[in-house]
Design an enzyme around this catalytic site. Structure first.
Site, mmCIF file in Angstrom:
data_model
loop_
_atom_site.group_PDB
_atom_site.id
_atom_site.type_symbol
_atom_site.label_atom_id
_atom_site.label_comp_id
_atom_site.label_asym_id
_atom_site.label_seq_id
_atom_site.Cartn_x
_atom_site.Cartn_y
_atom_site.Cartn_z
ATOM 1 N N HIS A 193 22.551 40.880 61.043
ATOM 2 C CA HIS A 193 22.953 39.756 61.847
ATOM 3 C C HIS A 193 22.489 39.350 63.234
ATOM 4 O O HIS A 193 21.805 40.139 63.251
ATOM 5 C CB HIS A 193 24.677 39.639 62.288
ATOM 6 C CG HIS A 193 24.801 41.215 62.823
ATOM 7 N ND1 HIS A 193 25.060 42.189 62.435
ATOM 8 C CD2 HIS A 193 24.767 41.526 64.522
ATOM 9 C CE1 HIS A 193 24.538 43.215 63.663
ATOM 10 N NE2 HIS A 193 25.723 43.049 64.777
ATOM 11 N N HIS B 66 21.838 37.611 66.843
ATOM 12 C CA HIS B 66 22.805 37.580 68.166
ATOM 13 C C HIS B 66 22.121 36.179 68.284
ATOM 14 O O HIS B 66 20.934 36.283 68.287
ATOM 15 C CB HIS B 66 22.436 38.457 69.003
ATOM 16 C CG HIS B 66 23.315 39.525 68.566
ATOM 17 N ND1 HIS B 66 24.494 39.569 69.190
ATOM 18 C CD2 HIS B 66 23.048 40.291 67.654
ATOM 19 C CE1 HIS B 66 25.050 41.287 68.779
ATOM 20 N NE2 HIS B 66 23.176 41.910 68.591
#
Ligand SMILES: [Zn+2]
Length: 137
Positions: free
Chosen positions: A100, A102
């Site tokens: 992922h 940010h």
């Protein structure tokens, strides 16, 4: 089948504040935000971390979605800039083992410091650069 929290969020088994989704990625608000508008961009296909994420079009689509979400976060929060951060591995503070990105909107004097400068001798920097070139050759 999986214990991955992000796979469950993507599947809708765990609620989240989703802001964007397409056939490749889903973006939702971080539940432990560093700043207002802190968002995670997550590929639908599970990979444990960025170092093992498939190459090619996946990379392009991840960063394309990241930029779209970041620009929306700027407009929604009035932030003047943003950091994109990919924590890879436990030593890098990766908590959920699903790749992922940010997006953290930034504001003047918000107190966040992505890192501090270390005093590393020039010779050590050059030695590491030479070693890296061997692995990139
Ligand atoms: Zn997952």
């Amino acid at each position: 089948m999986t214990d991955c929290v992000f796979c469950k969020i993507i599947a809708g088994e765990i609620p989240s504040d989703k802001v964007y989704e397409d056939d490749f990625a889903v973006a939702f608000m971080d539940i432990a935000p560093a700043n207002p508008g802190h968002t995670l961009i997550v590929p639908r296909e599970h990979s444990d971390d960025f170092s093992v994420m498939p190459d090619g079009q996946s990379m392009e689509r991840l960063f394309s979605a990241t930029r779209r979400v970041a620009l929306a976060a700027l407009k929604a929060t009035g932030a003047g800039g943003f950091n994109t951060i990919i924590n890879t591995g436990k030593d890098a503070n990766q908590i959920v083992m699903h790749t992922h990105v940010h997006v953290i909107p930034r504001f003047p004097e918000d107190g966040l410091k992505p890192w501090t400068k270390k005093d590393i001798p020039k010779e050590e920097i050059a030695r590491i650069a030479a070693e890296m070139k061997k692995h990139l050759g």
